[in-house]
Design a protein around this motif. Structure first.
Motif, PDB file in Angstrom:
ATOM      1  N   LYS A  49       0.821  -1.194   0.000  1.00 13.94           N
ATOM      2  CA  LYS A  49       0.000   0.000   0.000  1.00 13.94           C
ATOM      3  C   LYS A  49       0.863   1.255   0.000  1.00 13.94           C
ATOM      4  CE  LYS A  49      -4.243  -1.581   0.106  1.00 13.94           C
ATOM      5  NZ  LYS A  49      -5.177  -1.289  -1.004  1.00 13.94           N
ATOM      6  N   VAL A  50       0.356   2.294  -0.659  1.00 16.58           N
ATOM      7  CA  VAL A  50       1.012   3.595  -0.639  1.00 16.58           C
ATOM      8  C   VAL A  50       0.981   4.150   0.779  1.00 16.58           C
ATOM      9  CG1 VAL A  50       0.850   5.987  -1.436  1.00 16.58           C
ATOM     10  CG2 VAL A  50       0.406   4.098  -3.042  1.00 16.58           C
ATOM     11  N   SER A  51       2.129   4.634   1.255  1.00 16.49           N
ATOM     12  CA  SER A  51       2.181   5.348   2.530  1.00 16.49           C
ATOM     13  C   SER A  51       1.682   6.772   2.280  1.00 16.49           C
ATOM     14  CB  SER A  51       3.614   5.371   3.073  1.00 16.49           C
ATOM     15  OG  SER A  51       3.713   6.259   4.169  1.00 16.49           O
ATOM     16  N   LEU A  52       0.448   7.031   2.638  1.00 15.89           N
ATOM     17  CA  LEU A  52      -0.132   8.342   2.350  1.00 15.89           C
ATOM     18  C   LEU A  52       0.583   9.481   3.089  1.00 15.89           C
ATOM     19  CD1 LEU A  52      -3.932   7.449   2.192  1.00 15.89           C
ATOM     20  CD2 LEU A  52      -2.388   7.957   0.290  1.00 15.89           C
ATOM     21  N   PRO A  53       1.006   9.298   4.365  1.00 17.88           N
ATOM     22  CA  PRO A  53       1.772  10.382   5.010  1.00 17.88           C
ATOM     23  C   PRO A  53       3.061  10.716   4.266  1.00 17.88           C
ATOM     24  CG  PRO A  53       0.954   8.848   6.664  1.00 17.88           C
ATOM     25  CD  PRO A  53       0.689   8.219   5.319  1.00 17.88           C
ATOM     26  N   ASP A  54       3.780   9.684   3.826  1.00 18.23           N
ATOM     27  CA  ASP A  54       5.020   9.933   3.083  1.00 18.23           C
ATOM     28  C   ASP A  54       4.723  10.589   1.746  1.00 18.23           C
ATOM     29  OD1 ASP A  54       7.966   9.541   2.952  1.00 18.23           O
ATOM     30  OD2 ASP A  54       7.454   8.324   1.195  1.00 18.23           O
ATOM     31  N   LEU A  55       3.654  10.138   1.093  1.00 17.56           N
ATOM     32  CA  LEU A  55       3.277  10.733  -0.187  1.00 17.56           C
ATOM     33  C   LEU A  55       2.934  12.209  -0.022  1.00 17.56           C
ATOM     34  CD1 LEU A  55       2.600  10.482  -3.190  1.00 17.56           C
ATOM     35  CD2 LEU A  55       0.303   9.727  -2.527  1.00 17.56           C
TER      36      LEU A  55
END
Length: 399
Positions: free
Chosen positions: A91-97
Protein backbone atom coordinates in the motif's frame (compact mmCIF):
# COMPACT_ATOMS: atom_id res chain seq x y z
CA UNK A 1 2.39 -37.76 -16.69
CA UNK A 2 1.43 -34.99 -14.27
CA UNK A 3 0.02 -31.87 -15.93
CA UNK A 4 2.44 -29.04 -16.65
CA UNK A 5 1.35 -25.82 -15.02
CA UNK A 6 2.71 -22.82 -16.87
CA UNK A 7 3.03 -19.30 -15.58
CA UNK A 8 0.96 -17.56 -18.26
CA UNK A 9 -2.28 -18.28 -20.08
CA UNK A 10 -2.12 -19.44 -23.68
CA UNK A 11 -4.53 -19.94 -26.57
CA UNK A 12 -4.78 -22.61 -29.23
CA UNK A 13 -2.45 -21.79 -32.11
CA UNK A 14 -5.43 -21.41 -34.48
CA UNK A 15 -6.75 -18.55 -32.34
CA UNK A 16 -3.67 -16.48 -33.17
CA UNK A 17 -4.43 -16.86 -36.88
CA UNK A 18 -8.18 -16.86 -37.48
CA UNK A 19 -10.41 -13.81 -37.70
CA UNK A 20 -12.47 -13.42 -34.51
CA UNK A 21 -16.26 -13.52 -34.63
CA UNK A 22 -16.47 -10.38 -32.46
CA UNK A 23 -14.16 -7.76 -34.03
CA UNK A 24 -14.75 -5.14 -31.30
CA UNK A 25 -13.98 -5.90 -27.65
CA UNK A 26 -16.56 -4.22 -25.43
CA UNK A 27 -14.65 -4.35 -22.13
CA UNK A 28 -12.68 -1.39 -20.77
CA UNK A 29 -10.01 -0.26 -21.65
CA UNK A 30 -10.33 -1.79 -25.12
CA UNK A 31 -13.68 -0.09 -25.73
CA UNK A 32 -12.51 3.37 -24.67
CA UNK A 33 -12.42 5.96 -27.46
CA UNK A 34 -9.20 7.46 -26.10
CA UNK A 35 -7.30 4.19 -25.79
CA UNK A 36 -4.11 3.75 -27.81
CA UNK A 37 -2.32 0.47 -28.36
CA UNK A 38 1.41 -0.29 -28.06
CA UNK A 39 3.95 -3.11 -28.13
CA UNK A 40 4.05 -3.16 -24.30
CA UNK A 41 3.08 -0.97 -21.36
CA UNK A 42 6.48 0.74 -21.06
CA UNK A 43 6.01 2.25 -24.53
CA UNK A 44 2.45 3.21 -23.68
CA UNK A 45 3.91 5.02 -20.67
CA UNK A 46 6.52 6.73 -22.85
CA UNK A 47 3.84 8.18 -25.10
CA UNK A 48 1.76 9.05 -22.04
CA UNK A 49 4.63 11.19 -20.78
CA UNK A 50 4.55 13.04 -24.07
CA UNK A 51 0.75 13.33 -23.98
CA UNK A 52 0.97 15.08 -20.59
CA UNK A 53 3.54 17.50 -21.94
CA UNK A 54 6.15 16.67 -19.28
CA UNK A 55 9.46 18.29 -20.10
CA UNK A 56 13.14 17.61 -19.53
CA UNK A 57 14.04 18.59 -15.96
CA UNK A 58 10.53 18.05 -14.54
CA UNK A 59 10.33 15.86 -11.44
CA UNK A 60 8.08 12.83 -11.16
CA UNK A 61 7.29 10.90 -7.99
CA UNK A 62 7.42 7.09 -8.29
CA UNK A 63 6.78 4.22 -5.85
CA UNK A 64 9.94 2.86 -4.26
CA UNK A 65 8.71 -0.69 -4.84
CA UNK A 66 8.93 -1.08 -8.59
CA UNK A 67 9.95 -3.39 -11.39
CA UNK A 68 12.52 -0.90 -12.64
CA UNK A 69 11.51 -0.83 -16.29
CA UNK A 70 8.82 1.79 -15.58
CA UNK A 71 11.60 4.18 -14.53
CA UNK A 72 13.29 4.05 -17.94
CA UNK A 73 10.75 6.07 -19.98
CA UNK A 74 11.04 8.97 -17.52
CA UNK A 75 14.82 8.94 -17.74
CA UNK A 76 14.67 8.68 -21.53
CA UNK A 77 12.83 12.02 -21.64
CA UNK A 78 15.25 13.64 -19.17
CA UNK A 79 12.88 13.72 -16.20
CA UNK A 80 14.08 13.59 -12.60
CA UNK A 81 12.74 10.72 -10.50
CA UNK A 82 12.06 10.78 -6.77
CA UNK A 83 10.40 8.05 -4.73
CA UNK A 84 7.83 7.48 -2.00
CA UNK A 85 7.21 4.67 0.50
CA UNK A 86 5.27 1.46 -0.14
CA UNK A 87 4.59 -0.68 2.93
CA UNK A 88 4.82 -4.48 3.25
CA UNK A 89 1.10 -4.78 2.48
CA UNK A 90 1.80 -3.19 -0.94
CA UNK A 91 0.00 0.00 0.00
CA UNK A 92 1.01 3.60 -0.64
CA UNK A 93 2.18 5.35 2.53
CA UNK A 94 -0.13 8.34 2.35
CA UNK A 95 1.77 10.38 5.01
CA UNK A 96 5.02 9.93 3.08
CA UNK A 97 3.28 10.73 -0.19
CA UNK A 98 1.79 13.94 1.22
CA UNK A 99 5.22 15.01 2.44
CA UNK A 100 7.04 14.18 -0.79
CA UNK A 101 4.48 15.76 -3.10
CA UNK A 102 4.98 19.18 -1.48
CA UNK A 103 8.09 19.70 -3.57
CA UNK A 104 8.34 20.68 -7.21
CA UNK A 105 6.53 17.57 -8.47
CA UNK A 106 4.98 17.52 -11.93
CA UNK A 107 3.46 14.02 -11.93
CA UNK A 108 2.82 11.07 -9.64
CA UNK A 109 2.87 7.42 -10.72
CA UNK A 110 0.73 5.08 -8.62
CA UNK A 111 0.79 1.29 -9.11
CA UNK A 112 -2.09 -1.09 -8.43
CA UNK A 113 0.12 -3.99 -7.39
CA UNK A 114 -0.99 -7.46 -8.48
CA UNK A 115 -4.40 -6.06 -9.43
CA UNK A 116 -5.24 -4.70 -5.94
CA UNK A 117 -6.27 -1.03 -6.01
CA UNK A 118 -4.59 1.72 -4.10
CA UNK A 119 -6.68 4.33 -2.30
CA UNK A 120 -7.35 6.07 -5.57
CA UNK A 121 -9.84 8.63 -4.28
CA UNK A 122 -7.46 9.98 -1.64
CA UNK A 123 -4.48 9.89 -3.98
CA UNK A 124 -6.43 11.72 -6.67
CA UNK A 125 -7.46 14.37 -4.13
CA UNK A 126 -3.83 14.84 -3.03
CA UNK A 127 -2.80 15.32 -6.68
CA UNK A 128 -5.59 17.83 -7.28
CA UNK A 129 -4.60 19.79 -4.16
CA UNK A 130 -1.03 20.17 -5.45
CA UNK A 131 -1.70 20.51 -9.19
CA UNK A 132 0.09 17.23 -9.94
CA UNK A 133 -0.75 14.90 -12.82
CA UNK A 134 -1.78 11.38 -11.78
CA UNK A 135 -0.46 8.47 -13.83
CA UNK A 136 -2.22 5.20 -13.05
CA UNK A 137 0.00 2.16 -13.57
CA UNK A 138 -2.51 -0.62 -14.29
CA UNK A 139 0.05 -3.05 -15.72
CA UNK A 140 -1.11 -5.63 -13.15
CA UNK A 141 -4.73 -4.50 -13.06
CA UNK A 142 -6.31 -5.22 -16.44
CA UNK A 143 -10.07 -5.90 -15.99
CA UNK A 144 -9.97 -4.59 -12.41
CA UNK A 145 -12.34 -2.12 -10.76
CA UNK A 146 -12.60 -0.22 -7.48
CA UNK A 147 -15.78 1.13 -5.86
CA UNK A 148 -17.65 0.40 -9.08
CA UNK A 149 -15.24 2.30 -11.34
CA UNK A 150 -12.76 0.69 -13.72
CA UNK A 151 -9.14 0.96 -12.63
CA UNK A 152 -7.51 3.31 -15.11
CA UNK A 153 -10.29 5.89 -15.03
CA UNK A 154 -8.91 7.84 -12.05
CA UNK A 155 -5.65 9.14 -13.51
CA UNK A 156 -5.00 11.85 -16.06
CA UNK A 157 -3.56 8.94 -18.00
CA UNK A 158 -3.41 5.20 -17.35
CA UNK A 159 -1.28 2.42 -18.80
CA UNK A 160 -2.07 -1.28 -19.02
CA UNK A 161 -0.12 -4.43 -19.85
CA UNK A 162 -2.28 -6.81 -21.85
CA UNK A 163 0.26 -9.63 -22.00
CA UNK A 164 0.38 -10.05 -18.22
CA UNK A 165 -3.26 -11.18 -18.18
CA UNK A 166 -4.15 -12.40 -21.68
CA UNK A 167 -2.34 -14.90 -23.95
CA UNK A 168 -1.08 -12.28 -26.41
CA UNK A 169 2.42 -11.99 -27.92
CA UNK A 170 2.51 -8.25 -27.20
CA UNK A 171 0.24 -5.47 -26.05
CA UNK A 172 0.13 -2.33 -23.95
CA UNK A 173 -2.61 0.30 -23.70
CA UNK A 174 -2.48 4.02 -22.97
CA UNK A 175 -5.73 5.69 -21.90
CA UNK A 176 -5.84 9.51 -21.94
CA UNK A 177 -8.57 10.57 -19.51
CA UNK A 178 -7.71 14.25 -19.18
CA UNK A 179 -9.71 16.07 -21.84
CA UNK A 180 -7.23 18.96 -21.83
CA UNK A 181 -4.83 16.76 -23.79
CA UNK A 182 -5.18 15.60 -27.37
CA UNK A 183 -3.23 12.58 -28.48
CA UNK A 184 -2.91 10.38 -31.54
CA UNK A 185 -0.82 7.27 -32.06
CA UNK A 186 -0.24 6.13 -35.63
CA UNK A 187 0.82 2.65 -34.65
CA UNK A 188 3.18 0.54 -36.70
CA UNK A 189 2.72 -3.22 -36.84
CA UNK A 190 5.41 -5.00 -34.78
CA UNK A 191 7.85 -7.40 -36.34
CA UNK A 192 5.96 -10.53 -37.35
CA UNK A 193 8.93 -12.65 -36.34
CA UNK A 194 8.93 -11.08 -32.88
CA UNK A 195 5.24 -11.88 -32.49
CA UNK A 196 5.60 -15.44 -33.81
CA UNK A 197 8.57 -16.16 -31.56
CA UNK A 198 6.70 -15.00 -28.47
CA UNK A 199 3.70 -17.15 -29.43
CA UNK A 200 6.05 -20.14 -29.76
CA UNK A 201 7.55 -19.35 -26.35
CA UNK A 202 4.07 -19.16 -24.80
CA UNK A 203 2.98 -22.46 -26.35
CA UNK A 204 6.05 -24.40 -25.22
CA UNK A 205 5.10 -23.49 -21.63
CA UNK A 206 1.39 -24.17 -22.16
CA UNK A 207 -0.53 -25.52 -19.20
CA UNK A 208 -1.61 -29.04 -20.15
CA UNK A 209 -4.05 -31.45 -18.49
CA UNK A 210 -3.14 -34.92 -17.26
CA UNK A 211 -1.20 -36.77 -19.93
CA UNK A 212 -2.42 -38.93 -22.78
CA UNK A 213 -1.39 -39.47 -26.38
CA UNK A 214 -3.07 -36.29 -27.62
CA UNK A 215 -1.47 -34.22 -24.87
CA UNK A 216 1.95 -35.72 -25.61
CA UNK A 217 1.56 -34.99 -29.33
CA UNK A 218 0.42 -31.44 -28.65
CA UNK A 219 3.31 -30.81 -26.27
CA UNK A 220 5.78 -32.27 -28.79
CA UNK A 221 4.42 -30.13 -31.61
CA UNK A 222 4.68 -26.96 -29.56
CA UNK A 223 8.20 -27.87 -28.51
CA UNK A 224 9.22 -28.41 -32.13
CA UNK A 225 7.64 -25.10 -33.14
CA UNK A 226 9.66 -23.30 -30.47
CA UNK A 227 12.90 -25.05 -31.43
CA UNK A 228 12.40 -24.08 -35.06
CA UNK A 229 11.77 -20.46 -34.12
CA UNK A 230 14.78 -20.49 -31.80
CA UNK A 231 17.04 -21.70 -34.61
CA UNK A 232 15.70 -18.92 -36.84
CA UNK A 233 16.34 -16.43 -34.03
CA UNK A 234 19.99 -17.47 -33.84
CA UNK A 235 20.42 -16.97 -37.58
CA UNK A 236 18.85 -13.52 -37.34
CA UNK A 237 21.09 -12.61 -34.38
CA UNK A 238 24.17 -13.72 -36.33
CA UNK A 239 23.11 -11.75 -39.39
CA UNK A 240 22.48 -8.70 -37.22
CA UNK A 241 26.06 -8.79 -35.92
CA UNK A 242 27.43 -9.04 -39.43
CA UNK A 243 25.26 -6.24 -40.82
CA UNK A 244 25.35 -4.12 -37.63
CA UNK A 245 21.55 -3.71 -37.85
CA UNK A 246 19.27 -2.77 -34.97
CA UNK A 247 17.72 -6.23 -34.79
CA UNK A 248 14.18 -5.09 -33.95
CA UNK A 249 12.78 -8.44 -35.10
CA UNK A 250 14.26 -9.98 -31.92
CA UNK A 251 12.56 -7.51 -29.57
CA UNK A 252 10.51 -8.99 -26.74
CA UNK A 253 7.73 -7.05 -24.98
CA UNK A 254 8.74 -8.51 -21.60
CA UNK A 255 12.46 -7.73 -21.72
CA UNK A 256 14.11 -5.32 -19.29
CA UNK A 257 15.34 -3.13 -22.15
CA UNK A 258 13.77 0.17 -23.13
CA UNK A 259 14.32 0.89 -26.84
CA UNK A 260 13.13 4.16 -28.32
CA UNK A 261 12.73 2.50 -31.74
CA UNK A 262 9.80 0.51 -30.33
CA UNK A 263 7.71 3.47 -29.14
CA UNK A 264 5.81 3.66 -32.48
CA UNK A 265 5.01 -0.06 -32.46
CA UNK A 266 1.42 -1.03 -31.78
CA UNK A 267 0.00 -4.45 -31.02
CA UNK A 268 0.23 -7.29 -33.51
CA UNK A 269 -2.63 -8.74 -35.51
CA UNK A 270 -2.30 -11.90 -33.43
CA UNK A 271 -2.82 -9.89 -30.24
CA UNK A 272 -5.80 -8.07 -31.74
CA UNK A 273 -7.42 -11.40 -32.59
CA UNK A 274 -6.94 -12.75 -29.08
CA UNK A 275 -8.24 -9.53 -27.46
CA UNK A 276 -11.33 -9.42 -29.68
CA UNK A 277 -12.17 -13.09 -29.15
CA UNK A 278 -11.68 -13.26 -25.36
CA UNK A 279 -14.54 -13.55 -22.89
CA UNK A 280 -13.19 -11.04 -20.38
CA UNK A 281 -15.83 -11.81 -17.76
CA UNK A 282 -14.81 -15.48 -17.77
CA UNK A 283 -11.14 -14.55 -17.47
CA UNK A 284 -11.81 -12.38 -14.44
CA UNK A 285 -14.11 -14.90 -12.77
CA UNK A 286 -11.66 -17.78 -13.25
CA UNK A 287 -8.75 -15.79 -11.83
CA UNK A 288 -10.82 -14.74 -8.83
CA UNK A 289 -12.04 -18.30 -8.24
CA UNK A 290 -8.50 -19.66 -8.35
CA UNK A 291 -7.26 -16.95 -6.01
CA UNK A 292 -10.08 -17.80 -3.62
CA UNK A 293 -9.05 -21.48 -3.50
CA UNK A 294 -5.50 -20.54 -2.52
CA UNK A 295 -6.71 -18.02 0.03
CA UNK A 296 -9.02 -20.51 1.72
CA UNK A 297 -6.20 -23.05 1.99
CA UNK A 298 -3.63 -20.62 3.41
CA UNK A 299 -6.09 -19.17 5.93
CA UNK A 300 -6.98 -22.68 7.08
CA UNK A 301 -3.48 -24.19 7.12
CA UNK A 302 -1.48 -21.10 8.15
CA UNK A 303 1.92 -22.56 7.18
CA UNK A 304 4.78 -21.36 9.38
CA UNK A 305 7.19 -18.75 8.02
CA UNK A 306 4.67 -17.25 5.59
CA UNK A 307 2.61 -14.05 5.75
CA UNK A 308 -0.09 -12.93 3.33
CA UNK A 309 -0.12 -9.33 2.09
CA UNK A 310 -3.83 -9.77 1.26
CA UNK A 311 -6.19 -11.81 3.43
CA UNK A 312 -9.31 -11.09 1.40
CA UNK A 313 -10.24 -10.58 -2.24
CA UNK A 314 -12.16 -7.31 -2.58
CA UNK A 315 -14.95 -7.02 -5.10
CA UNK A 316 -13.70 -5.91 -8.51
CA UNK A 317 -10.11 -7.16 -8.17
CA UNK A 318 -8.77 -9.21 -11.07
CA UNK A 319 -5.65 -10.74 -9.46
CA UNK A 320 -2.37 -11.15 -11.31
CA UNK A 321 -1.32 -14.09 -9.10
CA UNK A 322 -1.64 -15.24 -5.48
CA UNK A 323 1.05 -13.45 -3.43
CA UNK A 324 2.70 -14.62 -0.25
CA UNK A 325 5.78 -13.52 1.66
CA UNK A 326 8.46 -15.93 2.86
CA UNK A 327 9.84 -14.52 6.09
CA UNK A 328 13.17 -16.33 5.60
CA UNK A 329 15.39 -14.67 3.00
CA UNK A 330 16.31 -17.01 0.15
CA UNK A 331 13.42 -19.38 0.82
CA UNK A 332 11.38 -18.24 -2.15
CA UNK A 333 14.22 -18.96 -4.59
CA UNK A 334 14.50 -22.49 -3.22
CA UNK A 335 10.75 -23.09 -3.47
CA UNK A 336 10.64 -21.58 -6.96
CA UNK A 337 13.40 -23.91 -8.18
CA UNK A 338 11.84 -27.00 -6.61
CA UNK A 339 8.36 -26.21 -7.90
CA UNK A 340 9.86 -25.77 -11.36
CA UNK A 341 11.42 -29.24 -11.07
CA UNK A 342 7.91 -30.54 -10.47
CA UNK A 343 6.55 -28.83 -13.58
CA UNK A 344 4.96 -25.82 -11.87
CA UNK A 345 5.86 -22.21 -12.68
CA UNK A 346 5.86 -19.72 -9.79
CA UNK A 347 7.01 -16.12 -9.40
CA UNK A 348 9.94 -14.85 -7.28
CA UNK A 349 8.64 -11.38 -7.96
CA UNK A 350 10.65 -8.31 -8.97
CA UNK A 351 14.08 -9.35 -7.74
CA UNK A 352 15.98 -6.65 -9.67
CA UNK A 353 17.13 -3.41 -8.02
CA UNK A 354 17.17 -0.36 -10.29
CA UNK A 355 20.20 1.85 -9.55
CA UNK A 356 18.11 5.04 -9.53
CA UNK A 357 16.33 4.07 -6.30
CA UNK A 358 18.10 4.92 -3.00
CA UNK A 359 17.26 1.52 -1.54
CA UNK A 360 18.71 2.25 1.91
CA UNK A 361 15.84 4.70 2.43
CA UNK A 362 13.13 2.15 1.62
CA UNK A 363 13.55 -1.01 3.73
CA UNK A 364 9.98 -2.21 3.12
CA UNK A 365 10.50 -2.08 -0.64
CA UNK A 366 13.78 -4.01 -0.25
CA UNK A 367 11.98 -6.57 1.91
CA UNK A 368 9.33 -7.08 -0.77
CA UNK A 369 12.01 -7.37 -3.44
CA UNK A 370 13.64 -10.22 -1.53
CA UNK A 371 10.63 -12.02 -0.07
CA UNK A 372 7.49 -11.66 -2.25
CA UNK A 373 6.48 -14.84 -4.07
CA UNK A 374 3.52 -15.78 -6.23
CA UNK A 375 1.46 -18.81 -7.24
CA UNK A 376 -0.35 -18.87 -10.59
CA UNK A 377 -4.09 -18.10 -10.83
CA UNK A 378 -4.43 -17.61 -14.59
CA UNK A 379 -7.48 -18.66 -16.55
CA UNK A 380 -6.00 -21.88 -17.99
CA UNK A 381 -5.90 -23.47 -14.56
CA UNK A 382 -8.60 -25.97 -13.62
CA UNK A 383 -9.57 -26.71 -9.98
CA UNK A 384 -7.57 -29.96 -10.01
CA UNK A 385 -4.49 -28.02 -11.06
CA UNK A 386 -4.85 -25.60 -8.15
CA UNK A 387 -5.11 -28.63 -5.84
CA UNK A 388 -1.91 -30.01 -7.32
CA UNK A 389 -0.07 -26.71 -6.81
CA UNK A 390 -1.15 -26.69 -3.18
CA UNK A 391 -0.22 -30.34 -2.67
CA UNK A 392 3.27 -29.84 -4.08
CA UNK A 393 3.72 -26.60 -2.15
CA UNK A 394 2.65 -28.19 1.13
CA UNK A 395 5.03 -31.11 0.52
CA UNK A 396 7.95 -28.74 -0.05
CA UNK A 397 7.14 -26.77 3.08
CA UNK A 398 7.38 -29.93 5.17
CA UNK A 399 10.93 -30.72 3.99
Amino acid sequence: MEPRIGGRPTAHIIEYLRKPQHPKQQHYPFSCQRSFFYFSSRYALADGIRALGLRRGDTVLLPAYNCGIEIEPFHYFGLRTEFYQIDKELKVSLPDLREKIKGNIAALLVTHYLGFPQDTEQIKAICNDHGVFLIEDCAHALLGSHNGADLGTYGDIAVFSVLKTLPVPNGGVLVVNNNNFRWAHQQLEPSRFSSAFYVADLLRQKTLPRGGLNVALESGAYGAFYQGMNIAKRFIAAARKISNSRGLSLARPDSYDFREDLIPWGTSKASERIIAGTDMSRVKKTRRDNFGKYLAWFLAERPAGITLPFTELPEGVCPLFFPLIFEEEGKREIVHARMKERGITTYPWWDRFHPAVPWDEYPDAVYLKKHLFGLPVHQDLEPAMIERVLTEFADLMQH
